[in-house]
Design an enzyme around this catalytic site. Structure first.
Site, PDB file in Angstrom:
ATOM      1  N   TYR A   1     -17.478  17.473 -15.220  1.00 43.57           N
ATOM      2  CA  TYR A   1     -17.247  15.643 -15.404  1.00 43.57           C
ATOM      3  C   TYR A   1     -18.000  15.479 -14.054  1.00 43.57           C
ATOM      4  CZ  TYR A   1     -17.096  10.824 -14.940  1.00 43.57           C
ATOM      5  OH  TYR A   1     -17.186   9.330 -14.378  1.00 43.57           O
TER       6      TYR A   1
ATOM      7  N   ARG B   1       0.624  -1.415  -0.302  1.00 35.14           N
ATOM      8  CA  ARG B   1       0.441   0.377   0.034  1.00 35.14           C
ATOM      9  C   ARG B   1       0.493   1.267   0.423  1.00 35.14           C
ATOM     10  NH1 ARG B   1      -1.307   2.083   4.324  1.00 35.14           N
ATOM     11  NH2 ARG B   1      -2.379  -0.336   5.383  1.00 35.14           N
TER      12      ARG B   1
ATOM     13  N   ASP C   1      -7.508  19.355 -14.028  1.00 35.14           N
ATOM     14  CA  ASP C   1      -8.166  17.677 -13.949  1.00 35.14           C
ATOM     15  C   ASP C   1      -7.767  17.653 -16.232  1.00 35.14           C
ATOM     16  OD1 ASP C   1      -8.861  15.523 -15.148  1.00 35.14           O
ATOM     17  OD2 ASP C   1     -11.067  15.833 -14.226  1.00 35.14           O
TER      18      ASP C   1
ATOM     19  N   LYS D   1      -8.394   7.014 -19.392  1.00 31.88           N
ATOM     20  CA  LYS D   1      -7.967   7.559 -20.701  1.00 31.88           C
ATOM     21  C   LYS D   1      -7.207   7.420 -21.398  1.00 31.88           C
ATOM     22  CE  LYS D   1     -12.074   7.469 -19.002  1.00 31.88           C
ATOM     23  NZ  LYS D   1     -12.933   8.800 -17.443  1.00 31.88           N
TER      24      LYS D   1
HETATM   25  C1  LIG Z   1     -12.457  14.634 -16.770  1.00 33.50           C
HETATM   26  C2  LIG Z   1     -12.977  13.339 -16.120  1.00 33.50           C
HETATM   27  N1  LIG Z   1     -12.160  13.333 -14.885  1.00 33.50           N
HETATM   28  C3  LIG Z   1     -12.101  12.331 -14.198  1.00 33.50           C
HETATM   29  C4  LIG Z   1     -12.819  11.843 -14.134  1.00 33.50           C
HETATM   30  C5  LIG Z   1     -13.097  10.018 -13.369  1.00 33.50           C
HETATM   31  O1  LIG Z   1     -11.965   9.164 -13.298  1.00 33.50           O
HETATM   32  P1  LIG Z   1     -12.523   7.195 -13.591  1.00 33.50           P
HETATM   33  O2  LIG Z   1     -13.623   7.006 -14.377  1.00 33.50           O
HETATM   34  O3  LIG Z   1     -11.080   6.831 -13.351  1.00 33.50           O
HETATM   35  O4  LIG Z   1     -12.464   7.343 -11.600  1.00 33.50           O
HETATM   36  C6  LIG Z   1     -13.584  10.571 -15.478  1.00 33.50           C
HETATM   37  C7  LIG Z   1     -14.247  10.133 -16.152  1.00 33.50           C
HETATM   38  O5  LIG Z   1     -14.812   9.668 -17.158  1.00 33.50           O
HETATM   39  C8  LIG Z   1     -13.040  12.300 -17.113  1.00 33.50           C
HETATM   40  O6  LIG Z   1     -13.796  11.809 -17.276  1.00 33.50           O
END
Ligand SMILES: Cc1ncc(COP(=O)(O)O)c(C=O)c1O
Length: 391
Positions: free
Chosen positions: A108, A55, A181, A206
């Site tokens: 998001y 961990r 982000d 992604k």
């Molecule tokens: C711009 C963005 N940030 C964060 C996330 C969250 O990531 P995760 O699905 O890997 O938890 C997503 C998921 O689609 C996203 O599109």
């Protein structure tokens, strides 16, 4: 390649070589999957390379974390079990109940849900603001209480562009940190820490992973003290990337540059096709000159990315029909993989913001343009839209 050289090299060299040197004993060129929870100690406290328990640290994850720091030009990188786990660790490491955050007004959906349904009951308030409007972001700051200004650029799914450099200055004036982000752009197209941001978060699920075969998240940090706090919370809360996931994510990262160039090439062709299509009322893509953030995107991004949103003339029913009819574009959530995906944000990824200020238009379709043969993508879209868009 020595790490000293790797960290100073060009983007693709960093993506391939930073974070790991071929194993001393075997010469393994690729970081092995260390499927171990614990490590033999050479006498009590005699740790080999600092590894004690997986961990806290695992060599497969360490390699990925080094590479993530290198491609974002940060001080340290941290790999998590998902993008939302990364966001949660960041929020809880850097805020306390009673604090406040500014978030994008078209964040998001899962990020909004995390702020609204988890962090707010815990005591962190938030105000949504459009990331493309610096004055609105400044006005949303609560002096003395705002600890995080959180942006996405481009935003999801409306692809609004925020000025990272200016928003970093706005956040810093208020004593807050700027979090970007960077999932949509990926570190290949944009490096927020070099523009003044304090932290970058990713859903590595992604573009970084890039093959839709692993869920993961990352935080990359510019400052040593902030890195210590994130590291402490990563270990204390424990939502770490496991070694198998870290391996897959790291493998994806190595080809990020070539994949992103093809995603961008194909997205540009899709945009050219959709603009002027009789069934399409609006195409949203930062590469279009008429896009409000075009000049800014051209300045702070290498290219304009692989995500294209568009609105159809026939309202929600037609948007749903286009999603259902597409074949090469697979109907599904997520984005950033080698395969093209299509989705209806209002009913799918953004269903959780229905009825709030963050609601998205019902006639909107979002594409994650993959790296298939471009002509096949255009023919598929034309068929899904009911034809007449191609000569
Ligand atoms: C711009 C963005 N940030 C964060 C996330 C969250 O990531 P995760 O699905 O890997 O938890 C997503 C998921 O689609 C996203 O599109």
């Amino acid at each position: 390649m020595s790490q000293e050289h790797a960290f100073k090299a060009g983007f693709e060299t960093r993506a391939i070589h930073a974070g790991y040197e071929p194993d001393e004993m075997t010469g393994a060129v690729i970081p092995p999957i260390y499927a171990t929870s614990t490590y033999k100690q050479d006498g009590v406290g005699g740790l080999r390379g600092g590894y004690e328990y997986s961990r806290s640290a695992n060599p497969t994850r360490t390699a990925l974390e080094g590479a993530l720091a290198a491609v974002e030009e940060g001080e340290r990188g941290f790999a998590f079990a998902s993008g939302l786990a990364a966001e949660d660790a960041l929020i809880r490491a850097l805020t306390r109940p009673g604090d406040h955050a500014v978030i994008p007004d078209d964040a998001y959906g899962g990020t909004f849900r995390l702020f609204d349904k988890v962090a707010r009951p815990w005591g962190l308030e938030h105000s949504p603001a459009p990331v493309g409007d610096v004055d609105a972001v400044r006005a949303a700051i609560v002096p003395g209480r705002t600890k995080l200004v959180w942006i996405e650029t481009p935003t999801n799914p409306m692809l609004t562009i925020g000025d990272i450099e200016v928003l970093a200055a706005v956040a810093h004036e208020a004593g807050a940190l700027l979090v970007v982000d960077n999932t949509f752009a990926s570190p290949y197209l944009q490096q927020p820490l070099t523009l003044g941001a304090d932290l970058v978060v990713h859903s590595t699920t992604k573009y970084v992973g890039g093959h839709s075969d692993v869920v993961g998240g990352a935080v990359v940090v510019r400052d040593h003290e902030v890195a210590e706090r994130i590291g402490f919370h990563q270990n204390s809360m424990g939502a770490v990337a496991g070694p198998f996931d870290a391996f897959l994510t790291h493998r994806g990262l190595k080809t990020l540059g070539v994949r992103m160039d093809r995603h961008c090439d194909n997205a540009e062709k899709v945009v050219d096709f959709l603009v002027g299509h009789p069934q399409v009322s609006e195409v949203i893509y930062p590469g279009l000159e008429e896009h409000a953030g075009h000049a800014l995107a051209a300045r702070q991004m290498r290219r304009f990315g692989g995500i294209v949103s568009f609105r159809v003339t026939g309202g929600e029913q037609q948007a749903l029909q286009v999603c259902a009819r597409a074949e090469v574009f697979t109907l599904g959530e997520s984005l950033g993989g080698v395969e093209s995906l299509i989705e209806h944000p209002g009913r799918m990824t953004h269903a959780s913001v229905a009825g709030t200020d963050l609601e998205v238009p019902a006639d909107l379709v979002r594409l994650s343009v993959g790296i298939e043969t471009a002509d096949d993508l255009l023919a598929d879209l034309d068929r899904a839209l009911g034809g007449s868009g191609r000569e």
